[in-house]
Design an enzyme around this catalytic site. Structure first.
Site, PDB file in Angstrom:
ATOM      1  CG  ASP A  59      16.617  20.431  46.775  1.00  0.00           C
ATOM      2  OD1 ASP A  59      15.904  21.272  47.360  1.00  0.00           O
ATOM      3  OD2 ASP A  59      16.704  19.262  47.139  1.00  0.00           O
ATOM      4  CB  THR A 123       3.569  21.937  47.293  1.00  0.00           C
ATOM      5  OG1 THR A 123       4.707  21.537  46.544  1.00  0.00           O
ATOM      6  CG2 THR A 123       3.975  22.904  48.394  1.00  0.00           C
ATOM      7  CB  THR A 124       0.102  20.576  51.750  1.00  0.00           C
ATOM      8  OG1 THR A 124       1.233  20.338  52.598  1.00  0.00           O
ATOM      9  CG2 THR A 124      -0.343  19.270  51.113  1.00  0.00           C
ATOM     10  N   PRO A 147      -3.571  17.397  47.457  1.00  0.00           N
ATOM     11  CG  PRO A 147      -5.150  17.712  49.144  1.00  0.00           C
ATOM     12  CD  PRO A 147      -4.984  17.738  47.644  1.00  0.00           C
ATOM     13  CG  HIS A 179       1.130  14.574  58.989  1.00  0.00           C
ATOM     14  ND1 HIS A 179      -0.203  14.864  59.127  1.00  0.00           N
ATOM     15  CD2 HIS A 179       1.272  14.058  57.740  1.00  0.00           C
ATOM     16  CE1 HIS A 179      -0.844  14.544  58.010  1.00  0.00           C
ATOM     17  NE2 HIS A 179       0.026  14.047  57.157  1.00  0.00           N
ATOM     18  CE  LYS A 183       1.345  18.128  56.866  1.00  0.00           C
ATOM     19  NZ  LYS A 183       1.877  18.466  55.521  1.00  0.00           N
ATOM     20  CB  THR A 190      -4.770  14.833  53.663  1.00  0.00           C
ATOM     21  OG1 THR A 190      -3.595  14.677  52.873  1.00  0.00           O
ATOM     22  CG2 THR A 190      -5.721  13.684  53.423  1.00  0.00           C
TER      23      THR A 190
HETATM   24  N1  LIG Z   1       0.307  15.379  47.856  1.00  0.00           N
HETATM   25  C1  LIG Z   1       0.837  14.355  48.529  1.00  0.00           C
HETATM   26  O1  LIG Z   1       0.492  13.175  48.298  1.00  0.00           O
HETATM   27  C2  LIG Z   1       1.888  14.630  49.543  1.00  0.00           C
HETATM   28  C3  LIG Z   1       2.259  15.913  49.806  1.00  0.00           C
HETATM   29  N2  LIG Z   1       3.309  16.189  50.622  1.00  0.00           N
HETATM   30  C4  LIG Z   1       3.706  17.582  50.714  1.00  0.00           C
HETATM   31  O2  LIG Z   1       4.898  17.736  49.950  1.00  0.00           O
HETATM   32  C5  LIG Z   1       5.682  18.771  50.492  1.00  0.00           C
HETATM   33  C6  LIG Z   1       7.098  18.272  50.749  1.00  0.00           C
HETATM   34  O3  LIG Z   1       7.081  17.270  51.740  1.00  0.00           O
HETATM   35  P1  LIG Z   1       8.434  16.519  52.180  1.00  0.00           P
HETATM   36  O4  LIG Z   1       9.053  15.866  51.007  1.00  0.00           O
HETATM   37  O5  LIG Z   1       8.080  15.706  53.363  1.00  0.00           O
HETATM   38  O6  LIG Z   1       9.314  17.784  52.648  1.00  0.00           O
HETATM   39  P2  LIG Z   1      10.900  17.928  52.725  1.00  0.00           P
HETATM   40  O7  LIG Z   1      11.153  19.097  53.604  1.00  0.00           O
HETATM   41  O8  LIG Z   1      11.515  16.621  53.053  1.00  0.00           O
HETATM   42  O9  LIG Z   1      11.314  18.270  51.213  1.00  0.00           O
HETATM   43  C7  LIG Z   1      11.068  19.515  50.617  1.00  0.00           C
HETATM   44  C8  LIG Z   1      12.113  19.742  49.547  1.00  0.00           C
HETATM   45  O10 LIG Z   1      11.858  21.008  48.929  1.00  0.00           O
HETATM   46  C9  LIG Z   1      13.002  21.841  49.107  1.00  0.00           C
HETATM   47  N3  LIG Z   1      12.568  23.212  49.313  1.00  0.00           N
HETATM   48  C10 LIG Z   1      12.337  23.868  50.480  1.00  0.00           C
HETATM   49  N4  LIG Z   1      11.957  25.133  50.254  1.00  0.00           N
HETATM   50  C11 LIG Z   1      11.971  25.281  48.915  1.00  0.00           C
HETATM   51  C12 LIG Z   1      11.687  26.377  48.059  1.00  0.00           C
HETATM   52  N5  LIG Z   1      11.297  27.557  48.538  1.00  0.00           N
HETATM   53  N6  LIG Z   1      11.804  26.189  46.740  1.00  0.00           N
HETATM   54  C13 LIG Z   1      12.182  24.999  46.248  1.00  0.00           C
HETATM   55  N7  LIG Z   1      12.448  23.912  47.004  1.00  0.00           N
HETATM   56  C14 LIG Z   1      12.352  24.077  48.313  1.00  0.00           C
HETATM   57  C15 LIG Z   1      13.734  21.286  50.309  1.00  0.00           C
HETATM   58  O11 LIG Z   1      15.104  21.685  50.278  1.00  0.00           O
HETATM   59  P3  LIG Z   1      15.905  21.774  51.672  1.00  0.00           P
HETATM   60  O12 LIG Z   1      15.760  20.431  52.316  1.00  0.00           O
HETATM   61  O13 LIG Z   1      17.306  22.081  51.247  1.00  0.00           O
HETATM   62  O14 LIG Z   1      15.230  22.858  52.467  1.00  0.00           O
HETATM   63  C16 LIG Z   1      13.527  19.800  50.114  1.00  0.00           C
HETATM   64  O15 LIG Z   1      14.420  19.274  49.158  1.00  0.00           O
HETATM   65  C17 LIG Z   1       4.947  19.254  51.735  1.00  0.00           C
HETATM   66  O16 LIG Z   1       4.148  20.371  51.397  1.00  0.00           O
HETATM   67  C18 LIG Z   1       4.049  18.060  52.084  1.00  0.00           C
HETATM   68  O17 LIG Z   1       2.913  18.427  52.812  1.00  0.00           O
HETATM   69  C19 LIG Z   1       4.007  15.200  51.244  1.00  0.00           C
HETATM   70  C20 LIG Z   1       3.668  13.902  51.049  1.00  0.00           C
HETATM   71  C21 LIG Z   1       2.550  13.498  50.210  1.00  0.00           C
HETATM   72  O1  LIG Z   2       3.862  16.445  54.948  1.00  0.00           O
HETATM   73  C1  LIG Z   2       3.541  15.237  54.813  1.00  0.00           C
HETATM   74  O2  LIG Z   2       4.264  14.315  55.188  1.00  0.00           O
HETATM   75  C2  LIG Z   2       2.260  14.937  54.170  1.00  0.00           C
HETATM   76  N1  LIG Z   2       1.593  15.928  53.655  1.00  0.00           N
HETATM   77  C3  LIG Z   2       0.373  15.851  52.941  1.00  0.00           C
HETATM   78  C4  LIG Z   2      -0.711  16.657  53.634  1.00  0.00           C
HETATM   79  O3  LIG Z   2      -0.421  17.752  54.148  1.00  0.00           O
HETATM   80  O4  LIG Z   2      -1.854  16.214  53.661  1.00  0.00           O
HETATM   81  C5  LIG Z   2      -0.022  14.440  52.604  1.00  0.00           C
HETATM   82  C6  LIG Z   2       0.358  13.412  53.627  1.00  0.00           C
HETATM   83  O5  LIG Z   2      -0.520  13.499  54.697  1.00  0.00           O
HETATM   84  C7  LIG Z   2       1.807  13.537  54.055  1.00  0.00           C
END
Ligand SMILES: NC(=O)C1=CN([C@@H]2O[C@H](COP(=O)(O)OP(=O)(O)OC[C@H]3O[C@@H](n4cnc5c(N)ncnc54)[C@H](OP(=O)(O)O)[C@@H]3O)[C@@H](O)[C@H]2O)C=CC1
Ligand SMILES: O=C(O)C1=N[C@H](C(=O)O)C[C@H](O)C1
Length: 293
Positions: A59, A123-124, A147, A179, A183, A190
């Protein structure tokens, strides 16, 4: 009675200081963004998958979770502390699963290449330049990037290919996504992927035909465009609808996520898919064998 976060942390730290040795058949996985929404889902999914072992947790340095056991939030001692040091977090891992932010993902991938670790990227919000760099990195390492890792969304993408071809003329195409309030990127990755799939299916270039905002005197709708609308609010996990609006009828293809389990399970399928891959950039169509279906 529910344990307080501080008690959970102490239980975890007292229970183990090293991850258990991995069985030869287990995938050794590091999770980036370990304290994020997806980080927690992934750590829980890994804990319940017999063929997976949590081998590292990353993290950012400012995260309050640094130094805690990565599974403390589950009341479990994984023996894996959350670290901000990439070498420490990746030292035991074969694969990194990364759902963080674009800048973090790029830094993680460079470390993975150096250390011989494969990557699953959820990551998106990545820029075109970052996507090009990832394609370049994949000449030296194996990467799955998508995504949306849920089976349902990827099947929906196939349905959209078919629908778009059949409805290419006479139907206005609009993509609507919703969302949660946390977000940070819009439209969702997506929604953009849906736009790309539809545009490719009907011979349009999304860069030329996407409309991301409408306000004021916009004039009539240009039939060659694909429109996007993004709603943000509350705890909506992720809803996507593609509307094909014709004369006298509308077709709507909708996917709704009711929790994040399907994303985490998809990411573990991607880890298993990568087991015999040395290099290359893949997506969930490859993982789910949907590429030519
Ligand atoms: N492909 C898929 O199926 C899905 C994709 N996503 C994508 O995943 C990503 C994360 O979503 P989500 O879990 O909801 O987000 P969160 O904000 O809950 O989690 C992100 C995590 O990454 C950390 N973080 C933030 N900035 C950085 C950085 N520069 N370098 C390293 N770590 C960092 C955060 O730390 P801290 O909290 O301390 O800032 C946190 O632990 C988004 O881009 C989302 O769109 C989400 C769901 C499904
Ligand atoms: O940020 C989210 O939560 C999600 N991000 C992904 C996206 O940007 O498409 C996937 C999902 O929709 C959840």
């Amino acid at each position: 009675m529910a344990k307080s976060p501080e008690t959970l942390k102490k239980v975890a730290v007292a229970g183990a200081t090293q991850p258990p040795p991995a069985a030869a058949s287990q995938h050794r996985i590091a999770v980036a963004g370990a304290s994020g929404r997806m980080g927690h889902m992934l750590i829980e999914a890994i804990r319940h998958a017999d063929d997976c072992l949590l081998a590292g947790a990353l993290d950012i340095a400012s995260s309050p979770s640094i130094g805690n056991d990565a599974a403390a939030f589950l009341g479990h001692a994984s023996g894996v502390p959350v670290s901000a040091d990439l070498r420490t977090g990746l030292a035991r891992a074969q694969v990194l699963i990364d759902f963080t932010r674009p800048d973090g993902t790029m830094a993680h991938l460079k470390a993975c290449r150096e250390l011989g670790v494969k990557a699953v990227i959820g990551t998106t919000g990545l820029s075109d330049a970052q996507k090009a760099q990832i394609a370049d990195l994949a000449r030296d390492m194996a990467i799955v990037m998508a995504p949306n890792m849920s089976v349902g969304v990827n099947v929906t993408l196939k349905l959209l290919e078919m629908a778009a071809q059949a409805l290419a003329t006479g139907y206005d195409i609009e993509i609507i996504e919703a969302h949660h309030r946390h977000k940070v990127d819009a439209p969702s990755g997506t929604a953009l992927k849906m736009g790309e799939v539809i545009a490719a299916a009907i011979g349009r270039d999304l860069k030329q035909c996407a409309v991301y905002a409408r306000e004021g005197i916009t004039g009539e709708r240009d039939p060659s465009t694909i429109g996007f609308s993004a709603i943000r609010g509350g705890d909506i996990v992720g809803d996507h609808t593609v509307l094909f609006a014709g004369t006298g009828e509308r077709i709507e293809i909708t996917h709704k996520s009711s929790n994040r389990t399907s994303y985490a399970q998809g990411a573990l399928r991607a880890v298993r898919f990568l087991a015999d891959k040395k290099t290359g950039l893949y997506d969930m169509f490859d993982v789910l064998n949907l590429r030519n279906s």
